[in-house]
Design an enzyme around this catalytic site. Structure first.
Site, PDB file in Angstrom:
ATOM      1  N   ARG A 104      32.465  36.175  41.286  1.00  0.00           N
ATOM      2  CA  ARG A 104      33.006  36.993  40.198  1.00  0.00           C
ATOM      3  C   ARG A 104      32.931  36.265  38.852  1.00  0.00           C
ATOM      4  NH1 ARG A 104      39.046  38.132  39.343  1.00  0.00           N
ATOM      5  NH2 ARG A 104      39.076  39.799  37.797  1.00  0.00           N
ATOM      6  N   HIS A 108      30.961  38.022  35.780  1.00  0.00           N
ATOM      7  CA  HIS A 108      31.690  38.478  34.598  1.00  0.00           C
ATOM      8  C   HIS A 108      31.269  37.744  33.335  1.00  0.00           C
ATOM      9  CE1 HIS A 108      35.209  40.943  36.378  1.00  0.00           C
ATOM     10  NE2 HIS A 108      34.157  40.999  37.181  1.00  0.00           N
ATOM     11  N   HIS A 237      30.515  43.088  47.571  1.00  0.00           N
ATOM     12  CA  HIS A 237      31.894  43.360  47.988  1.00  0.00           C
ATOM     13  C   HIS A 237      32.115  43.034  49.460  1.00  0.00           C
ATOM     14  CE1 HIS A 237      33.297  46.233  44.552  1.00  0.00           C
ATOM     15  NE2 HIS A 237      33.458  44.954  44.269  1.00  0.00           N
ATOM     16  N   TRP A 269      37.308  44.321  51.606  1.00  0.00           N
ATOM     17  CA  TRP A 269      36.400  45.433  51.869  1.00  0.00           C
ATOM     18  C   TRP A 269      35.842  45.366  53.290  1.00  0.00           C
ATOM     19  CZ3 TRP A 269      36.955  43.287  47.096  1.00  0.00           C
ATOM     20  CH2 TRP A 269      37.067  44.141  45.986  1.00  0.00           C
ATOM     21  N   THR A 270      35.837  44.150  53.852  1.00  0.00           N
ATOM     22  CA  THR A 270      35.260  43.955  55.182  1.00  0.00           C
ATOM     23  C   THR A 270      36.211  43.124  56.037  1.00  0.00           C
ATOM     24  OG1 THR A 270      34.071  41.963  54.491  1.00  0.00           O
ATOM     25  CG2 THR A 270      32.898  44.063  54.299  1.00  0.00           C
ATOM     26  N   ASP A 277      27.021  39.524  54.475  1.00  0.00           N
ATOM     27  CA  ASP A 277      26.087  40.270  55.303  1.00  0.00           C
ATOM     28  C   ASP A 277      26.092  41.722  54.822  1.00  0.00           C
ATOM     29  OD1 ASP A 277      28.491  41.315  56.233  1.00  0.00           O
ATOM     30  OD2 ASP A 277      28.434  40.199  58.122  1.00  0.00           O
ATOM     31  N   ASP A 303      32.983  52.378  45.233  1.00  0.00           N
ATOM     32  CA  ASP A 303      32.373  52.100  46.538  1.00  0.00           C
ATOM     33  C   ASP A 303      31.939  53.396  47.208  1.00  0.00           C
ATOM     34  OD1 ASP A 303      32.915  49.305  46.366  1.00  0.00           O
ATOM     35  OD2 ASP A 303      34.969  49.671  47.009  1.00  0.00           O
TER      36      ASP A 303
END
Length: 464
Positions: A104, A108, A237, A269-270, A277, A303
């Site tokens: 990030r 940014h 993400h 998110w995962t 991956d 998303d």
């Protein structure tokens, strides 16, 4: 050009001393490259090559003294120091699990680029401006002070690299160390030097706009990126978490984040949010088939747009099925994003993979000029101020370390206490919830004052 200019200034008839020749060449080169030289406090003479950042030439007549080897003004970053910084970043990632926030940080810094503005640094982009307080205070950069606090010691250790290069190096290294593809990076980015050079707020994407697909295109098209690159970059993400106290999105914690690693909390998110991956795309592709969304995984409006917009969906479905295709497109998009708006010195940049030390040893011994020892520079005042004013809970990565118990801290005048008094204070300290292994849960002195006030009140009642 600098070499020709420097050579032309050397007297042809006479054979001045080596020190005089070096001074003449240094003055000429400094006149030719004021911006780079001023950033590095003058010209550095080195014996080894570092990519295209150094160009040597031979000068001098047939008189004694041999050939003089002179280096042109140093590039924005030193390749050897960049390699050292990369190894330190790898160690930092292993101990703090800060992969997501490093990605990030790089994004940014470069994501403020506006292709419609030609002037540097007004156009924004990867120029190191994110280290200054005005830009750190932008709403989209909430929490990035954590990344700066983690990476500043590496910058202090390697003063010969620019912040712009360091931010992008950390971002690419984080992707690779998390299992992602190798990013074809180049380096040599020049830093801005003043907070007034920061870009205006509002150039970074918003997570919950009214028209998610349209908003993504508005922001990324402004940078010169297309639909395929938008979807590929969104795949990052797969790393990280959102925290409601920073971005306003996500839950305080979930079953996937409540135990860390690193600082617990947030919503990912995962499931494996430190592994790069294509699971992000796999999860999103299954959402329409479920009666109810996975409550512990995060889905932002931007998303969901990847599978709702017809153009985005083509790439999103492809990446959900083919991780190799995702890795290929992501690596290209990440490298492109990291170059946006940057001014390179040398202009073509240089790759760390191309930097070698293949110069013959005898040639080095004969013609190399002495190398001054690098001196670590103190952190720039805006960076130091930003880090110093960070709140106590701004510590992404490793959990906060408890303050060790010290009885003398609570004694008058910091005088040393007797062993019996230390044991008594320690017992009281632990009685109020503190211990040598964890911070106290309540304010020690406030509790003491309340206790004294209560005793005084009871004494007054008894007396009456």
């Amino acid at each position: 050009m600098a070499e020709r200019l420097a050579a032309s200034l050397l007297p042809a008839a006479a054979s001045p001393s080596p020190s005089a020749r070096r001074a003449t060449v240094a003055a000429a080169a400094a006149a030719s490259f004021p911006s780079s030289c001023s950033a590095r406090a003058g010209l550095r003479l080195r014996s080894s090559r570092s990519g295209s950042a150094r160009r040597f030439f031979k000068a001098g007549g047939s008189g004694g003294g041999g050939a003089l080897r002179v280096v042109r003004c140093m590039a924005a970053s030193d390749a050897a120091q960049l390699k050292g910084a990369r190894e330190d970043i790898k160690e930092l990632l292993k101990t703090t699990y800060c992969h997501p926030i490093m990605v990030r940080l790089g994004w940014h810094d470069s994501g403020t680029y506006d292709k419609n503005i030609e002037e540097w640094p007004q156009r924004g982009g990867a120029d190191g401006s994110l280290r200054f307080e005005p830009e750190l205070k932008h709403g989209a950069n909430a929490g990035l002070i954590n990344a700066l606090k983690l990476i500043q010691p590496i910058k202090d250790k390697y003063p010969g690299i620019s912040y712009a290069d360091l931010f992008q190096l950390a971002s690419a290294t984080a992707i690779e160390e998390a299992g992602g593809p190798k990013i074809p990076m180049k380096y040599g980015r020049v830093d801005v030097t003043e907070p007034e050079q920061c870009p205006p707020e509002g150039r970074l994407p918003d997570a919950g706009p009214r028209d998610p697909a349209g908003h993504l295109r508005e922001v990324f098209y402004r940078m010169g990126l297309d639909d395929k690159e938008i979807v590929a970059l969104s795949g990052a993400h797969t790393l990280g978490r959102a925290r409601p106290d920073r971005s306003g999105w996500g839950k305080p914690e979930t079953k996937y984040t409540k135990d860390g690693p690193g600082e617990p909390g947030g919503q990912s998110w995962t499931v494996e949010w430190l592994k790069f991956d294509n699971s992000y795309f796999k999860f999103l592709s299954q959402i329409p088939l479920k009666d109810q969304k996975e409550q512990d995984l995060l889905v932002l409006p931007t998303d969901a747009a990847l599978f709702e917009d017809t153009s985005f969906k083509v790439y999103a479905e492809k990446y959900a099925e083919d991780q190799e295709a995702f890795f290929k497109d992501y690596a290209e998009a990440h490298a492109k994003l990291s170059d946006l708006g940057a001014k390179f010195d040398p202009p073509e940049g240089f790759s760390l993979d191309d930097v070698t030390s293949d110069e013959p040893a005898d040639e080095k011994k004969q013609e190399a000029a002495p190398t001054p020892e690098p001196v670590a520079a103190p952190a720039p005042e805006p960076v130091a101020a930003a880090v110093a004013t960070a709140t106590a809970d701004d510590n992404n990565g490793a959990a906060p370390q408890p303050e060790p118990f010290s009885a003398a801290k609570y004694s008058y005048g910091k005088r040393e206490l007797s062993d019996s008094m230390k044991q008594k204070i320690r017992a009281e300290y632990e009685g109020f919830g503190g211990s040598p292994d964890k911070p106290m849960q309540s304010n020690y002195f406030l509790n003491i004052m309340i206790l004294i006030a209560g005793l005084a009140f009871l004494t007054s009642l008894v007396g009456n």
